[in-house]
Motif scaffolding. Sequence first.
Motif, PDB file in Angstrom:
ATOM      1  N   SER A  97       0.708  -1.029  -0.030  1.00  0.00           N
ATOM      2  CA  SER A  97      -0.074   0.129  -0.202  1.00  0.00           C
ATOM      3  C   SER A  97       0.580   0.802   0.350  1.00  0.00           C
ATOM      4  O   SER A  97       0.007   2.113  -0.165  1.00  0.00           O
ATOM      5  CB  SER A  97      -1.109   0.004   0.747  1.00  0.00           C
ATOM      6  OG  SER A  97      -0.130  -0.020   2.490  1.00  0.00           O
ATOM      7  N   GLY A  98       1.929   1.405   0.133  1.00  0.00           N
ATOM      8  CA  GLY A  98       2.512   2.157   0.345  1.00  0.00           C
ATOM      9  C   GLY A  98       3.187   2.248   1.706  1.00  0.00           C
ATOM     10  O   GLY A  98       4.028   3.640   2.202  1.00  0.00           O
ATOM     11  N   LEU A  99       2.217   2.675   2.865  1.00  0.00           N
ATOM     12  CA  LEU A  99       2.792   2.525   4.457  1.00  0.00           C
ATOM     13  C   LEU A  99       4.102   1.967   4.431  1.00  0.00           C
ATOM     14  O   LEU A  99       4.819   1.052   4.486  1.00  0.00           O
ATOM     15  CB  LEU A  99       1.858   1.780   5.275  1.00  0.00           C
ATOM     16  CG  LEU A  99       1.925   1.746   7.011  1.00  0.00           C
ATOM     17  CD1 LEU A  99       1.592   2.744   6.622  1.00  0.00           C
ATOM     18  CD2 LEU A  99       1.114   1.044   7.084  1.00  0.00           C
ATOM     19  N   ALA A 100       5.015   2.537   5.298  1.00  0.00           N
ATOM     20  CA  ALA A 100       6.297   2.264   6.185  1.00  0.00           C
ATOM     21  C   ALA A 100       6.136   1.338   6.800  1.00  0.00           C
ATOM     22  O   ALA A 100       5.965   1.834   7.477  1.00  0.00           O
ATOM     23  CB  ALA A 100       7.353   4.061   6.206  1.00  0.00           C
TER      24      ALA A 100
ATOM     25  N   TYR B  53       1.471   7.751   2.670  1.00  0.00           N
ATOM     26  CA  TYR B  53       2.711   8.640   1.754  1.00  0.00           C
ATOM     27  C   TYR B  53       2.103   8.755   0.633  1.00  0.00           C
ATOM     28  O   TYR B  53       3.023   9.430  -0.365  1.00  0.00           O
ATOM     29  CB  TYR B  53       3.035   6.658   1.648  1.00  0.00           C
ATOM     30  CG  TYR B  53       4.007   6.654   0.093  1.00  0.00           C
ATOM     31  CD1 TYR B  53       5.305   7.088   0.849  1.00  0.00           C
ATOM     32  CD2 TYR B  53       3.404   5.624  -0.903  1.00  0.00           C
ATOM     33  CE1 TYR B  53       6.329   6.610  -0.376  1.00  0.00           C
ATOM     34  CE2 TYR B  53       4.802   5.413  -1.217  1.00  0.00           C
ATOM     35  CZ  TYR B  53       5.795   5.611  -1.534  1.00  0.00           C
ATOM     36  OH  TYR B  53       6.587   5.743  -2.476  1.00  0.00           O
ATOM     37  N   GLU B  54       0.739   8.809   0.204  1.00  0.00           N
ATOM     38  CA  GLU B  54       0.016   9.091  -0.414  1.00  0.00           C
ATOM     39  C   GLU B  54       0.487  10.650  -0.720  1.00  0.00           C
ATOM     40  O   GLU B  54       0.151  10.974  -1.880  1.00  0.00           O
ATOM     41  CB  GLU B  54      -1.632   8.370  -1.177  1.00  0.00           C
ATOM     42  CG  GLU B  54      -2.315   9.016  -2.532  1.00  0.00           C
ATOM     43  CD  GLU B  54      -3.601   7.996  -2.259  1.00  0.00           C
ATOM     44  OE1 GLU B  54      -4.523   9.266  -2.809  1.00  0.00           O
ATOM     45  OE2 GLU B  54      -3.792   7.458  -1.886  1.00  0.00           O
ATOM     46  N   THR B  55       0.023  10.809   0.166  1.00  0.00           N
ATOM     47  CA  THR B  55       0.457  12.768   0.613  1.00  0.00           C
ATOM     48  C   THR B  55       1.520  12.964   0.291  1.00  0.00           C
ATOM     49  O   THR B  55       1.707  13.997  -0.761  1.00  0.00           O
ATOM     50  CB  THR B  55      -0.647  13.237   1.957  1.00  0.00           C
ATOM     51  OG1 THR B  55      -1.730  12.521   1.853  1.00  0.00           O
ATOM     52  CG2 THR B  55      -0.130  14.718   1.886  1.00  0.00           C
ATOM     53  N   LEU B  56       2.277  12.048   0.797  1.00  0.00           N
ATOM     54  CA  LEU B  56       3.511  12.802   0.702  1.00  0.00           C
ATOM     55  C   LEU B  56       4.559  12.679  -0.828  1.00  0.00           C
ATOM     56  O   LEU B  56       4.885  13.696  -1.486  1.00  0.00           O
ATOM     57  CB  LEU B  56       4.697  12.085   1.236  1.00  0.00           C
ATOM     58  CG  LEU B  56       4.993  11.733   2.851  1.00  0.00           C
ATOM     59  CD1 LEU B  56       5.902  10.656   3.776  1.00  0.00           C
ATOM     60  CD2 LEU B  56       5.261  12.855   3.058  1.00  0.00           C
ATOM     61  N   MET B  57       3.573  11.155  -1.568  1.00  0.00           N
ATOM     62  CA  MET B  57       4.229  11.111  -3.490  1.00  0.00           C
ATOM     63  C   MET B  57       3.254  12.726  -3.975  1.00  0.00           C
ATOM     64  O   MET B  57       3.912  13.321  -4.993  1.00  0.00           O
ATOM     65  CB  MET B  57       3.802  10.186  -3.779  1.00  0.00           C
ATOM     66  CG  MET B  57       4.241   9.096  -2.966  1.00  0.00           C
ATOM     67  SD  MET B  57       6.626   9.584  -3.551  1.00  0.00           S
ATOM     68  CE  MET B  57       6.107   8.890  -4.776  1.00  0.00           C
ATOM     69  N   LYS B  58       2.228  13.177  -3.598  1.00  0.00           N
ATOM     70  CA  LYS B  58       1.207  14.136  -4.727  1.00  0.00           C
ATOM     71  C   LYS B  58       2.349  15.321  -3.788  1.00  0.00           C
ATOM     72  O   LYS B  58       2.686  16.103  -5.288  1.00  0.00           O
ATOM     73  CB  LYS B  58      -0.056  14.517  -3.414  1.00  0.00           C
ATOM     74  CG  LYS B  58      -0.907  15.085  -4.460  1.00  0.00           C
ATOM     75  CD  LYS B  58      -2.225  15.877  -3.619  1.00  0.00           C
ATOM     76  CE  LYS B  58      -2.613  14.900  -2.884  1.00  0.00           C
ATOM     77  NZ  LYS B  58      -4.322  14.563  -3.031  1.00  0.00           N
ATOM     78  N   VAL B  59       2.923  15.551  -2.910  1.00  0.00           N
ATOM     79  CA  VAL B  59       3.239  17.042  -2.300  1.00  0.00           C
ATOM     80  C   VAL B  59       4.776  17.328  -3.466  1.00  0.00           C
ATOM     81  O   VAL B  59       4.951  17.943  -4.253  1.00  0.00           O
ATOM     82  CB  VAL B  59       3.707  16.596  -0.767  1.00  0.00           C
ATOM     83  CG1 VAL B  59       5.014  17.977  -0.705  1.00  0.00           C
ATOM     84  CG2 VAL B  59       2.669  17.046  -0.522  1.00  0.00           C
ATOM     85  N   ARG B  60       5.219  15.739  -2.904  1.00  0.00           N
ATOM     86  CA  ARG B  60       6.743  15.302  -3.898  1.00  0.00           C
ATOM     87  C   ARG B  60       6.824  15.856  -5.724  1.00  0.00           C
ATOM     88  O   ARG B  60       7.100  16.752  -5.830  1.00  0.00           O
ATOM     89  CB  ARG B  60       7.258  13.916  -4.540  1.00  0.00           C
ATOM     90  CG  ARG B  60       8.333  13.911  -4.857  1.00  0.00           C
ATOM     91  CD  ARG B  60       8.382  12.186  -4.116  1.00  0.00           C
ATOM     92  NE  ARG B  60       9.808  12.492  -4.321  1.00  0.00           N
ATOM     93  CZ  ARG B  60      10.390  11.033  -5.815  1.00  0.00           C
ATOM     94  NH1 ARG B  60       9.290  10.951  -6.791  1.00  0.00           N
ATOM     95  NH2 ARG B  60      12.029  10.710  -5.910  1.00  0.00           N
TER      96      ARG B  60
END
Length: 284
Positions: A182-185, A205-212
Motif C-alpha cells: 500500500s506504500g505504508l512505511a 505516503y500517498e500524500t507525500l508523493m502528491k506533494v513530491r
Amino acid sequence: MQIFESIKSIQAFLSVKKQQGCSIGFVPTMGALHQGHLTLIERAKTDNDVVVCSIYVNPTQFNNTFDLEKYPRNVDRDKILLENAECDVLFYPSDEIMYPEGKDDSMKLDFGALDKVLEGEFRPGHFSGVGLILSKFFHIVSADSVYFGQKDLQQCSIVQKLIDTLFFDIQLVVVPTVREKSGLAMSSRNARLSNEGKEVAANLYETLMKVREMLQNGEDLNKAKQTGINSIKKYKEIQLEYLEVVDRKSFTQATGNTSKKEIAICVAAFIEGVRLIDNVLVFS
C-alpha cells in the motif's frame, strides 16, 4: 546465531573476530522485527563478515510512558527471524546492564538546533536518549558500519552528528525505506494498527508523493505543503502532528534557496492512537 546478554561476553566474542580480521556490521533495533529490519541485516551481511543485531527497547528515548508500555515485544519471534536471516550475533541486554546507574540518573545529550525541530520538538528528550544508547552500543560492539532505514531520516542525521562530534570510528549506512504494498512505511508500531487503520495510514505516503510531484513540477513550497496538509485533514481518522518541507540536513523549513537535492517532505501523525512517521526525498 550467537546470543549474548552481557557486555563482557559479546566483547570477548567480537574481539576474537576482529583479531581474525573480520569486519563487523551493526543493526541496532528495539525488536518487533519486520522486513525493514531484515533488509538492514541483508545489507549488513553484504558489506561485512560478521553482523550484530541488538534488541533493546531503550527507555530513555521515550517521552511518552504509554508509548513505552505499549511498544510491541516478541523476542522469541525476533530470534527466529534473525536465525532465518543468518544474522551472526544477537545482543539482548537488560535495563540493568545498559543503565546500571538507573535510567533517570543517566546523562543527557544536546544536539543543538537539530533536535529542536520536527521529531525533536514533538518528542523532547527523544534524541538525547537515542544518542546515549547508541554511544553505549558503539563502544560495546566497536563495529565498522551501522545501518539505519531512511524512514527515520532525522534520526539518521542525529546519528551522523553523534559519530562526527564524538569521533566514533564507524560508518553510517542509510538504507531506503521498505514499504507495504500500500506504500505504508514498515514500522514495528504498525502491529498496533487494525487492518482498517493500516488502510488509512497508507494515505500518508500517498500524500507525500502528491506533494513530491508538485515540487518536482516547480510548484511553490508553501502551496505544495498546504495541499498536503489539506489532503490529510480530509481523513478524520488521522490526527496530523506535522507535515513539513524541510532541508534534509538541518530539518528546518525549506526555502527557495534550498538545494533541490536536499529537500525532504516529512510527516508525523496519529492513527488509532499510534504515532507514525514517514518521509520522502524530493529529488533523489
